[in-house]
Design an enzyme around this catalytic site. Structure first.
Site, PDB file in Angstrom:
ATOM      1  N   ASP A  50      16.614  38.730 130.871  1.00  0.00           N
ATOM      2  CA  ASP A  50      16.173  37.406 131.350  1.00  0.00           C
ATOM      3  C   ASP A  50      15.981  36.345 130.254  1.00  0.00           C
ATOM      4  O   ASP A  50      15.402  36.637 129.201  1.00  0.00           O
ATOM      5  CB  ASP A  50      14.789  37.490 132.016  1.00  0.00           C
ATOM      6  CG  ASP A  50      14.624  38.636 132.952  1.00  0.00           C
ATOM      7  OD1 ASP A  50      15.596  39.344 133.226  1.00  0.00           O
ATOM      8  OD2 ASP A  50      13.490  38.833 133.414  1.00  0.00           O
ATOM      9  N   GLN A  66      14.491  38.230 126.998  1.00  0.00           N
ATOM     10  CA  GLN A  66      14.140  39.643 126.994  1.00  0.00           C
ATOM     11  C   GLN A  66      15.146  40.359 126.093  1.00  0.00           C
ATOM     12  O   GLN A  66      16.365  40.221 126.271  1.00  0.00           O
ATOM     13  CB  GLN A  66      14.197  40.194 128.422  1.00  0.00           C
ATOM     14  CG  GLN A  66      13.081  39.685 129.299  1.00  0.00           C
ATOM     15  CD  GLN A  66      11.754  40.316 128.941  1.00  0.00           C
ATOM     16  OE1 GLN A  66      11.465  41.438 129.326  1.00  0.00           O
ATOM     17  NE2 GLN A  66      10.930  39.605 128.174  1.00  0.00           N
ATOM     18  N   SER A 110       8.872  39.188 130.770  1.00  0.00           N
ATOM     19  CA  SER A 110       9.279  37.790 130.940  1.00  0.00           C
ATOM     20  C   SER A 110       8.121  36.822 131.127  1.00  0.00           C
ATOM     21  O   SER A 110       7.041  37.193 131.586  1.00  0.00           O
ATOM     22  CB  SER A 110      10.221  37.667 132.133  1.00  0.00           C
ATOM     23  OG  SER A 110      11.469  38.179 131.767  1.00  0.00           O
ATOM     24  N   ARG A 169       4.064  40.183 137.391  1.00  0.00           N
ATOM     25  CA  ARG A 169       4.633  39.743 136.109  1.00  0.00           C
ATOM     26  C   ARG A 169       5.375  38.408 136.191  1.00  0.00           C
ATOM     27  O   ARG A 169       5.517  37.822 137.236  1.00  0.00           O
ATOM     28  CB  ARG A 169       5.582  40.824 135.579  1.00  0.00           C
ATOM     29  CG  ARG A 169       6.675  41.223 136.550  1.00  0.00           C
ATOM     30  CD  ARG A 169       7.527  42.340 135.935  1.00  0.00           C
ATOM     31  NE  ARG A 169       8.511  42.825 136.888  1.00  0.00           N
ATOM     32  CZ  ARG A 169       8.328  43.866 137.682  1.00  0.00           C
ATOM     33  NH1 ARG A 169       7.199  44.558 137.637  1.00  0.00           N
ATOM     34  NH2 ARG A 169       9.266  44.240 138.539  1.00  0.00           N
TER      35      ARG A 169
HETATM   36  C1  FRU Z   1      13.739  40.754 135.683  1.00  0.00           C
HETATM   37  C2  FRU Z   1      12.715  41.653 135.032  1.00  0.00           C
HETATM   38  C3  FRU Z   1      11.346  40.984 134.991  1.00  0.00           C
HETATM   39  C4  FRU Z   1      10.679  41.652 133.837  1.00  0.00           C
HETATM   40  C5  FRU Z   1      11.818  41.855 132.879  1.00  0.00           C
HETATM   41  C6  FRU Z   1      11.723  43.095 132.057  1.00  0.00           C
HETATM   42  O1  FRU Z   1      15.054  41.045 135.311  1.00  0.00           O
HETATM   43  O2  FRU Z   1      12.666  42.902 135.677  1.00  0.00           O
HETATM   44  O3  FRU Z   1      10.632  41.080 136.204  1.00  0.00           O
HETATM   45  O4  FRU Z   1       9.651  40.880 133.292  1.00  0.00           O
HETATM   46  O5  FRU Z   1      12.999  41.893 133.654  1.00  0.00           O
HETATM   47  O6  FRU Z   1      12.705  43.118 131.076  1.00  0.00           O
END
Ligand code: FRU
Length: 493
Positions: A50, A66, A110, A169
């Site tokens: 992300d 990410q 994220s 989250r």
């Molecule tokens: C979305 C997600 C988010 C999380 C992140 C972890 O793709 O699953 O909800 O914060 O990726 O990498």
């Protein structure tokens, strides 16, 4: 590259330094990958998913993401970081955040960014999956926009509200009438939802309630919810990526935000991108007042063919989200992308009869921008469009076709090359006399299609042979005529 388990109780600076060293070690190897894109953002090495913390800060665009620096697989999440003056040329910066504390040791998940009185302030989810799995919300700040310190008050929200669950989250923060609001993604009892908090100072947050939730058809858990005014305040939108039993897509909900009640009353839902590879987009507003979205141009569960080359993941092109005069959502690639154009070739009123020779024979490229306008009234073919990344013998290629009878546009990657195939389809009704316009970006291992002024978008990863570079005009069951066709080769950044 090997996954390196995160040692506990090592200070944040040291963890970041190690992560930067891992990236540096692998950058040259990754550059050799035949799958690297030419003008899309990718991490210099390792895994990317992300986009996070999108913001224009002190005049420059910042993008965090990410990131797993130690391998091309998803692993304990860090925040990679890059900045840009124009959303096209990105400068990589040191990793901004790494798992280092008890509350985020499983990963820095994220989140978003704000400018808090000149301090670049990041909100993120601390993920812990050891003895007591937990997701909490945290904050980190920076005065130079490069080095970030985790706040001593972390976690600033350390348990989910009664309406939520463990999956809690992706805080997205914005200001409305002098109050900070934060939307957090969650889900409970099979219903995806977003919950709302507010704060006066950005550090102490009060729970308001559920701001929006699924009607039972929109996933079990929402991820990366983002709530914002659209069309210069004419409407509000909530975009969210759906987690459920099947791989779902990313949706945009449209309606009105009632701040007094803390509720987003959505009336209408659309798929944000009909391609196979678009997930977890985040938006921000820039100095020009544009609402810009950047999404991850991959999806959980994809084949990820680049992994053996030491990297994985790319961002889709930044697109401006707006409302048309009729109140329809439009997604348009940012105009800054025009600087990538090199050679231009234009065709006017070219046709092809089924079985006849391809008038676009001379066009070749794996990094192309194509603008095509078809007038269905001038076509006897009921299914027409373009085939790109074609092999010489015609057996390989990705087809973009409009079906007049079905009133559907589709991108077919069944013969696109390696990796998953499949056809993705979107409804697209052309009113009498209306033309079909396609705006296509091809970049080595991706194709993005914007149709009819950005009403419909598809993002897909494709893995054709490097020699499959042709473009073909398609009339599948009759004569096709393209009114105008402009093609540019695009340079790498
Ligand atoms: C979305 C997600 C988010 C999380 C992140 C972890 O793709 O699953 O909800 O914060 O990726 O990498």
């Amino acid at each position: 590259m090997e996954t390196k388990p995160m040692d506990k109780k090592i200070d944040h600076g040291t963890v970041i330094q190690r992560a930067n060293e891992a990236i540096e070690k692998n950058t040259d190897m990754v550059k050799k990958s035949q799958y690297r894109l030419g003008y899309h953002y990718m991490a210099p090495a390792g895994w990317l998913n992300d986009p996070n913390g999108l913001i224009q800060f002190k005049g420059e665009y910042h993008m965090f993401y990410q990131h797993h620096p130690y391998s091309s697989d998803w692993g304990p999440m860090h925040w990679g970081h890059a900045k840009s003056k124009d959303l096209v040329n990105w400068e990589n910066l040191p990793i901004a955040l790494a798992p280092s504390e008890d509350y985020d040791i499983g990963g820095v998940f994220s989140g978003s960014a704000i400018d808090l009185d000149g301090i670049l302030t990041l909100y993120y989810t601390g993920h812990v999956d050891e003895k007591t799995p937990k997701e909490v919300q945290c904050v980190a700040t920076s005065t130079d926009g490069i080095h970030f310190e985790k706040h001593t008050a972390n976690p600033i929200i350390d348990y989910p509200p009664v309406d939520g669950s463990f999956d809690f989250r992706d805080p997205k923060v914005w200001k409305h009438e002098d109050i900070w609001y934060m939307v957090i993604s969650t889900g409970k009892e099979g219903i995806g939802k977003a919950v709302l908090y507010k704060s006066e100072d950005g550090f102490k947050w009060d729970y308001i309630g559920v701001v929006a939730q699924s009607d039972g058809t929109l996933g079990e858990i929402w991820e990366c919810a983002d709530l914002f005014p659209l069309g210069r305040g004419r409407s509000h939108a909530l975009i969210t990526s759906l987690m459920g039993p099947e791989i779902e897509r990313c949706k945009i909900l449209l309606g009105e935000m009632d701040y007094a009640a803390g509720q987003f009353n959505w009336k209408h839902v659309e798929t944000m991108d009909y391609g196979f590879d678009y997930y977890a987009p985040q938006t921000f507003i820039d100095n020009q007042g544009r609402r810009i979205a950047i999404g991850w141009m991959d999806i959980w569960g994809a084949e990820f063919l680049t992994k053996p080359d030491g990297w994985c993941g790319a961002m889709a092109l930044p697109r401006v989200i707006d409302l048309s005069a009729e109140g329809e959502v439009r997604y348009l690639p940012v105009v800054e992308l025009e600087q990538l154009r090199e050679q231009h070739i234009a065709f006017r009123d070219v046709g092809r009869t089924f079985g006849g020779s391809n008038p676009l024979e001379e066009v070749k490229g794996s990094q192309l921008e194509i603008k095509a306008v078809f007038d269905p009234a001038a076509c006897s073919a009921q299914r027409f469009g373009l085939k790109v990344r074609c092999s010489e013998d015609g057996t390989q290629g990705t087809r973009i076709t409009y079906d007049m009878q079905a009133k559907k546009l589709s991108v077919d990657r069944s013969l696109a090359g390696l990796g998953a195939g499949g056809i993705c389809t979107a409804p697209l009704e052309l009113t009498a006399g209306q033309k079909l316009d396609l705006h296509i970006y091809i970049d080595t291992t991706s194709i993005e299609v914007f149709a009819n002024g950005g009403r419909i978008v598809f993002s897909n990863r494709i893995y054709p042979d490097v020699t499959s570079n042709g473009v073909e005009l398609l009339g599948l069951d009759g004569h096709v005529k393209v009114e105008s066709l402009d093609i540019w080769t695009l340079r790498s950044v």
